[in-house]
Scaffold this motif. Structure first.
Motif, mmCIF file in Angstrom:
data_model
loop_
_atom_site.group_PDB
_atom_site.id
_atom_site.type_symbol
_atom_site.label_atom_id
_atom_site.label_comp_id
_atom_site.label_asym_id
_atom_site.label_seq_id
_atom_site.Cartn_x
_atom_site.Cartn_y
_atom_site.Cartn_z
ATOM 1 N N ASN A 5 -9.715 -10.376 -2.360
ATOM 2 C CA ASN A 5 -9.465 -9.654 -3.873
ATOM 3 C C ASN A 5 -8.189 -9.570 -4.356
ATOM 4 O O ASN A 5 -8.082 -9.585 -5.561
ATOM 5 N N PHE A 6 -7.178 -9.386 -3.483
ATOM 6 C CA PHE A 6 -5.824 -9.000 -4.153
ATOM 7 C C PHE A 6 -4.518 -10.038 -3.557
ATOM 8 O O PHE A 6 -3.665 -9.876 -4.213
ATOM 9 N N ASP A 7 -4.913 -10.609 -2.464
ATOM 10 C CA ASP A 7 -3.719 -11.506 -2.092
ATOM 11 C C ASP A 7 -3.073 -12.441 -3.056
ATOM 12 O O ASP A 7 -3.888 -13.035 -3.969
ATOM 13 N N ASN A 8 -1.819 -12.567 -2.986
ATOM 14 C CA ASN A 8 -1.266 -13.619 -3.862
ATOM 15 C C ASN A 8 -1.168 -13.340 -5.396
ATOM 16 O O ASN A 8 -1.333 -14.312 -6.141
ATOM 17 N N GLY A 9 -1.594 -12.207 -5.379
ATOM 18 C CA GLY A 9 -1.702 -11.756 -7.091
ATOM 19 C C GLY A 9 -2.666 -12.282 -7.800
ATOM 20 O O GLY A 9 -2.842 -12.279 -9.075
ATOM 21 N N ILE A 10 -3.809 -12.591 -7.163
ATOM 22 C CA ILE A 10 -5.026 -13.038 -7.807
ATOM 23 C C ILE A 10 -5.750 -11.934 -8.728
ATOM 24 O O ILE A 10 -6.328 -12.390 -9.472
ATOM 25 N N TYR A 11 -5.519 -10.671 -8.455
ATOM 26 C CA TYR A 11 -6.196 -9.748 -9.322
ATOM 27 C C TYR A 11 -5.086 -9.180 -10.219
ATOM 28 O O TYR A 11 -5.494 -9.244 -11.734
ATOM 29 N N ASN A 12 -4.001 -8.915 -10.012
ATOM 30 C CA ASN A 12 -2.842 -8.520 -10.973
ATOM 31 C C ASN A 12 -1.749 -8.850 -10.193
ATOM 32 O O ASN A 12 -1.320 -8.842 -9.115
ATOM 33 N N ALA A 13 -0.359 -9.548 -10.883
ATOM 34 C CA ALA A 13 0.620 -10.096 -10.414
ATOM 35 C C ALA A 13 1.391 -8.989 -9.686
ATOM 36 O O ALA A 13 2.207 -9.150 -8.810
ATOM 37 N N ASN A 14 1.303 -7.667 -10.404
ATOM 38 C CA ASN A 14 1.730 -6.640 -9.902
ATOM 39 C C ASN A 14 1.317 -5.690 -8.703
ATOM 40 O O ASN A 14 1.680 -4.570 -8.155
ATOM 41 N N VAL A 15 -0.091 -6.202 -8.211
ATOM 42 C CA VAL A 15 -0.408 -5.775 -6.845
ATOM 43 C C VAL A 15 -0.073 -6.651 -5.804
ATOM 44 O O VAL A 15 -0.646 -7.842 -5.883
ATOM 45 N N ILE A 16 0.278 -6.102 -4.716
ATOM 46 C CA ILE A 16 1.022 -6.690 -3.715
ATOM 47 C C ILE A 16 0.359 -6.092 -2.223
ATOM 48 O O ILE A 16 0.047 -4.769 -2.311
ATOM 49 N N ILE A 17 -0.223 -6.883 -1.474
ATOM 50 C CA ILE A 17 -0.612 -6.452 -0.222
ATOM 51 C C ILE A 17 0.364 -6.314 0.869
ATOM 52 O O ILE A 17 1.574 -7.322 1.193
ATOM 53 N N ASP A 18 0.321 -5.171 1.488
ATOM 54 C CA ASP A 18 1.309 -5.081 2.640
ATOM 55 C C ASP A 18 0.812 -5.036 4.090
ATOM 56 O O ASP A 18 -0.510 -4.525 4.148
ATOM 57 N N ILE A 19 1.441 -5.419 5.191
ATOM 58 C CA ILE A 19 0.728 -5.357 6.544
ATOM 59 C C ILE A 19 1.078 -4.150 7.212
ATOM 60 O O ILE A 19 1.039 -4.300 8.527
ATOM 61 N N VAL A 20 1.107 -2.931 6.402
ATOM 62 C CA VAL A 20 1.281 -1.675 7.021
ATOM 63 C C VAL A 20 0.653 -1.460 8.505
ATOM 64 O O VAL A 20 1.299 -1.219 9.512
ATOM 65 N N GLY A 21 -0.738 -1.702 8.334
ATOM 66 C CA GLY A 21 -1.509 -1.420 9.351
ATOM 67 C C GLY A 21 -1.273 -2.447 10.800
ATOM 68 O O GLY A 21 -1.598 -2.055 12.031
ATOM 69 N N LEU A 22 -0.784 -3.496 10.366
ATOM 70 C CA LEU A 22 -0.530 -4.697 11.454
ATOM 71 C C LEU A 22 0.667 -4.335 12.116
ATOM 72 O O LEU A 22 1.061 -4.890 13.122
ATOM 73 N N GLN A 23 1.499 -3.454 11.697
ATOM 74 C CA GLN A 23 2.948 -3.381 12.220
ATOM 75 C C GLN A 23 2.904 -2.227 13.301
ATOM 76 O O GLN A 23 3.765 -2.068 14.133
ATOM 77 N N CYS A 24 1.863 -1.349 13.397
ATOM 78 C CA CYS A 24 1.614 -0.262 14.041
ATOM 79 C C CYS A 24 1.126 -0.606 15.543
ATOM 80 O O CYS A 24 0.300 -1.375 15.616
ATOM 81 N N ASP A 25 2.120 -0.464 16.449
ATOM 82 C CA ASP A 25 1.990 -0.788 17.797
ATOM 83 C C ASP A 25 0.528 0.138 18.315
ATOM 84 O O ASP A 25 0.477 1.431 18.354
ATOM 85 N N ARG A 26 -0.367 -0.635 18.730
ATOM 86 C CA ARG A 26 -1.964 0.057 18.974
ATOM 87 C C ARG A 26 -1.802 0.858 20.386
ATOM 88 O O ARG A 26 -2.695 1.401 20.834
#
Length: 398
Positions: A329-350
């Protein structure tokens, strides 16, 4: 001859055929003569089983945005078991896949990809993530751009609002972002919100979900609608918000049942309502939505806070499906150019990014062992990794 893992290997010495399974604990067994086996029938059966196996090979789940940001001097981590959903087994997670990171910069370690950019790296770098099954067959591959930027102080003081659930309400993520900007020396952003205090204000609410933040009890809700201008007035902020980070999803999906597609789509509707409210108030506001963190990669953390009432497998399925919906729904600005996805949860060591406790192995064997104590809420080190991720994406949008 040769055979893939767990297939059958047959070979002939003189007039005698031998056959053995290839895999763990293999023990060859002996066929008395060539006449004891019909090789054509055996080959047909093997081919038939292979077709069944191929059809049953699960789809690899690897929800990651097409571009991520690397900032000079700030460590970036992509953990194998955060990038790809698989079977958890502590430090060996995921045990059912082999994941390969290929990039001209950074290092590929046993548990993932780690990279601290330097000035010479500035520019676009390409990371390829390959996923192999237990037969060493490539079953999926994804290419991600790493946009490497310099780490310099902002040109002006910006207003930031961190929105989230209990992971935000602890305050450690906001503190980490603020500390990173403080280290740059000037034009340190102002962190706003009705929660927290001093330099570390935010809008983190324990137990809250997207549905809560767009509902009548939300601090953003006024006279029957979401009204960010009124919210700013309530918290004493005259200026517009320059950056809003949203870290939600954990309390939406839960762990009791696997959410169906229609329910996941409804979550995205709520996400868009919340995003729209901020962009209506300031069309130039950058809204950063973070992929939610998963959980610790052992079952111990569930015992620590849920006893024996939670469903780890359901939760992981839900989180990865939620992440994929965000990508769609949101990657690459497809919903709005000012909406950016961050990898927050992927950076946390599980593993090391979650809290531990010491407990006796059993009443009969009271030796203490160290186990995860909380499957959902990271340790400070995990929050710091999440804060570094949000700091990097804010720097990338300055």
């Amino acid at each position: 001859g040769s055979a893939p893992f767990r297939d059958t290997l047959m070979y002939k010495i003189g007039s005698t055929w031998y056959m053995g399974s290839v895999g763990f604990f293999s023990t060859p067994f002996w066929l008395l003569s060539e006449s004891d086996v019909n090789l054509v029938d055996l080959k047909n059966k093997v081919d038939e089983n292979k077709v069944k196996t191929d059809k049953n090979t699960p789809k690899v789940e690897m929800p990651i945005p097409s571009e991520i940001v690397g900032v000079v001097g700030v460590e970036l981590n992509l953990w194998r078991d955060s990038v790809v959903r698989g079977l958890d087994w502590g430090l060996q997670s995921p045990v059912n896949y082999e994941i390969e990171f290929i990039c001209e910069v950074g290092k590929a370690w046993e548990r993932g990809f780690q990279y601290t950019p330097i000035l010479a790296d500035i520019g676009l770098r390409v990371l390829t993530i390959n996923v192999y099954d237990i037969n060493k067959s490539l079953i999926d591959s994804k290419t991600v751009n790493i946009n490497v930027i310099d780490n310099v102080a902002p040109s002006s003081i910006k207003n930031i609002l961190n929105v989230g659930d209990s992971l935000t309400s602890y305050g450690d993520i906001t503190k980490r972002i603020q500390a990173n900007f403080t280290g740059l020396g000037s034009n340190i952003p102002v962190f706003n919100g009705s929660q927290g205090s001093g330099l570390y204000k935010h809008e983190g609410r324990g137990g809250w979900a997207l549905s809560t933040f767009v509902g009548a009890s939300s601090p953003f809700y006024h006279n029957g609608a979401l009204d960010i201008a009124n919210y700013r007035s309530d918290i004493g902020l005259v200026d517009l918000l320059d950056f809003v980070t949203i870290q939600l999803g954990i309390n939406d999906v839960g762990n009791t049942v696997v959410k169906d597609n229609a329910t996941l789509d409804f979550y995205m509707v709520n996400y868009k309502l919340l995003i729209d409210a901020f962009i209506t108030d300031n069309p130039n506001c950058k809204v950063i939505i973070g992929l939610p963190s998963s959980d610790c990669n052992t079952i111990d953390g569930y015992g620590g806070i849920y006893n024996a009432t939670a469903y780890k497998a359901n939760y992981q399925v839900n989180i990865f499906n939620f992440r994929q919906k965000m990508i769609d729904n949101f990657d690459n600005g497809i919903y709005n150019a000012n909406v950016i996805i961050d990898i927050v949860g992927l950076q946390c060591d599980r593993y090391y990014g979650y809290k531990f406790q010491d407990k006796p192995i059993s009443a009969a064997y009271p030796t203490m062992e160290s186990v995860h104590s909380d499957c959902i809420h990271p340790a400070v080190s995990g929050y710091n990794q999440m804060g570094d991720s949000l700091f990097s994406i804010i720097q990338g949008e300055q």
